[in-house]
Design an enzyme around this catalytic site. Structure first.
Site, short mmCIF file in Angstrom:
data_model
loop_
_atom_site.label_atom_id
_atom_site.label_comp_id
_atom_site.label_asym_id
_atom_site.label_seq_id
_atom_site.Cartn_x
_atom_site.Cartn_y
_atom_site.Cartn_z
N HIS A 1 -159.03 -30.45 92.86
CA HIS A 1 -160.17 -29.77 92.85
C HIS A 1 -161.49 -30.50 91.99
CE1 HIS A 1 -159.80 -26.21 95.38
NE2 HIS A 1 -158.70 -25.93 94.69
N GLN B 1 -153.90 -28.55 93.57
CA GLN B 1 -154.82 -27.74 92.48
C GLN B 1 -155.44 -29.02 91.89
OE1 GLN B 1 -155.77 -24.61 92.94
NE2 GLN B 1 -154.52 -25.20 94.83
N HIS C 1 -172.97 20.85 71.58
CA HIS C 1 -171.83 20.70 72.60
C HIS C 1 -170.89 21.95 72.37
CE1 HIS C 1 -172.73 16.57 72.68
NE2 HIS C 1 -171.62 16.12 73.56
N GLU D 1 -153.36 -18.94 87.01
CA GLU D 1 -154.08 -18.60 88.22
C GLU D 1 -152.90 -18.41 89.15
OE1 GLU D 1 -157.81 -19.84 90.90
OE2 GLU D 1 -156.83 -21.44 89.85
N HIS D 2 -152.19 -19.67 89.40
CA HIS D 2 -151.27 -19.65 90.56
C HIS D 2 -150.00 -19.83 89.97
CE1 HIS D 2 -155.16 -21.11 92.47
NE2 HIS D 2 -154.93 -20.24 93.28
N ASP E 1 -154.46 -19.92 99.56
CA ASP E 1 -155.95 -20.27 99.57
C ASP E 1 -156.58 -20.12 100.89
OD1 ASP E 1 -155.98 -21.36 96.85
OD2 ASP E 1 -155.58 -23.29 97.31
#
Length: 434
Positions: free
Chosen positions: A267, A264, A425, A332-333, A366
């Site tokens: 990235h 990761q 109503h 996230e992971h 992934d």
């Protein structure tokens, strides 16, 4: 190469919460100059349509389009791209697509209804979105896995028309991306990108149809455009930097863990890789592996910047505390590289995707495991979920009152409506009281 000394935190330290908050902080402040440029592009596309799309595409992507019809790629080009792949690449892409589709099939929401004793029917009708736009980065930034992960759930949901936009800088397209679009069943594809593509999908032009929702990753201009058109259309999410959090009991090969962190960190410089363990010796071993393996990596400079700027090792007294810290981070992971991952998993409340056991590398998720890789980042896993089939389906409530049901419910509605001083109503309900 300079040795990386990982930032270390101790969960038992008095100032741990403050230190963790500082390490997790990410400057997501908006660049207002970019914001203004994107607003101008959106405005031009709304007002000038295809002419603005062509002008911006030619300017930013070094293209030479003259007519709007040239922006659409023939459907045959997708099949040609698929046919051009080597057997190895075709098999890998097909296997990944099959696994993603099989997982997505399990996610489908279904309509339901029930009937009460007085004959009143209540239920929920589930329908797919009519049109969805898929943004895909183009040129050398080729992400065929992203095409599969976004397009397949949409098609499984039953989306009527899936329209992909992908820039082709200087006419350069990627066969793997087009082949993935072919496998996923993309209906139309336009060779445009950037904020102008998002605006075209949101508002429509004479050539490019307006959609109901826009999904897919992009750069800061694409992300900003998605923010600005939200409301006119739905969007998937505004993703932050990629993240991985590994909890390890010290019994996994430290080289494996180091490479998982790299997966990761490579990235970009803002990606975040964190390791939590109850073994200080193991943290030392992984740090040694990091420094041993880093010179081998093609993206070593990016990994180094990520680990130095945002990475962390966290020492905890036991795995129960590790789970508590993970829930605060909401990654996230999340890898649970421990002897009994299922037991630890039951203590996890906040995570985009959970990878269980020593053999389950995050990278498998992934590409080809099956679950979606479009995941909540920056702590948003506290309240949001991975992209799935349900993101391409709508739910409508069903109510069909019998005469007896209208009589009973009308009396209740009348009391509540008059309590809110909404007389119309109340009277609407009262007309149906026996």
């Amino acid at each position: 190469m300079t040795t990386i000394n990982m930032t270390r935190l101790d969960s038992s330290a008095a100032d741990f919460s403050a230190q963790l908050k500082t390490r997790l902080a990410w400057d997501a402040s908006e660049d207002f100059e970019i914001h203004k440029r994107v607003m101008d592009i959106i405005s031009d596309v709304r007002n000038l349509g295809d002419d603005a799309v062509i002008e911006y595409t030619n300017r930013f992507d070094q293209c030479a389009f003259k007519k709007a019809a040239e922006l659409e790629l023939p459907k045959q080009a997708l099949q040609d791209a698929w046919n051009s792949l080597s057997a190895e690449k075709a098999d890998a892409l097909q296997t990944a697509a099959n696994r993603i589709r099989a997982y997505a099939e399990e996610q489908k929401l279904h309509s339901w209804q029930y009937t009460e004793e007085d004959g009143t029917l209540l239920g929920q009708q589930v329908t797919p979105l009519d049109k969805v736009g898929l943004y895909v980065p183009g040129g050398k930034a080729a992400y065929p896995s992203s095409v599969l992960m976004n397009a397949i759930p949409a098609k499984v949901a039953g989306v009527g028309e899936l329209i992909m936009v992908v820039p082709t800088p200087a006419g350069e397209s990627n066969p793997l991306v087009l082949a993935a679009a072919y496998l996923a069943g993309v209906d139309r594809i336009f060779t445009i990108g950037g904020a102008q593509a998002v605006a075209a999908l949101a508002y429509g032009t004479k050539t490019i149809p307006a959609v109901d929702k826009i999904v897919g990753p992009g750069n800061i201009y694409v992300a900003t455009a998605k923010k600005l058109v939200f409301g006119q259309v739905g969007i998937d999410m505004i993703a932050g930097p990629s993240e991985i959090l590994v909890i390890c009991d010290g019994q996994t090969d430290p080289n494996w863990i180091a490479m998982d962190l790299f997966s990761q960190a490579e990235h970009d410089e803002n990606a975040q890789a964190i390791l939590i363990s109850d073994s200080s010796d193991f943290l030392d071993q992984v740090e040694h592996s990091i420094n041993k393996l880093l010179p081998e990596m093609e993206r070593a400079d990016i990994i180094r910047a990520s680990l130095t700027g945002r990475g962390a090792f966290i020492l905890v007294p036991n795995l129960e505390v590790a789970a508590e810290v993970a829930n605060r981070i909401a990654p996230e992971h999340l890898e649970l590289s421990v002897a009994n991952p299922d037991s630890l998993r039951q203590k996890i409340r906040n995570a985009g995707a959970i990878f269980m056991g020593r053999y389950t590398a995050e990278a498998l998720g992934d590409y080809c495991a099956g679950p979606n890789h479009v995941l909540p980042t920056s702590g948003t896993a506290r309240y949001s979920s991975p992209l799935g089939v349900y993101d391409f389906q709508k739910r409508s409530s069903l109510i069909n009152c019998s005469a007896a049901g209208a009589d009973k419910l009308g009396k209740i509605a009348s009391v509540l409506a008059r309590g809110e001083s909404l007389t119309a109503h109340a009277r609407s309900a009262e007309y149906r009281i026996k």
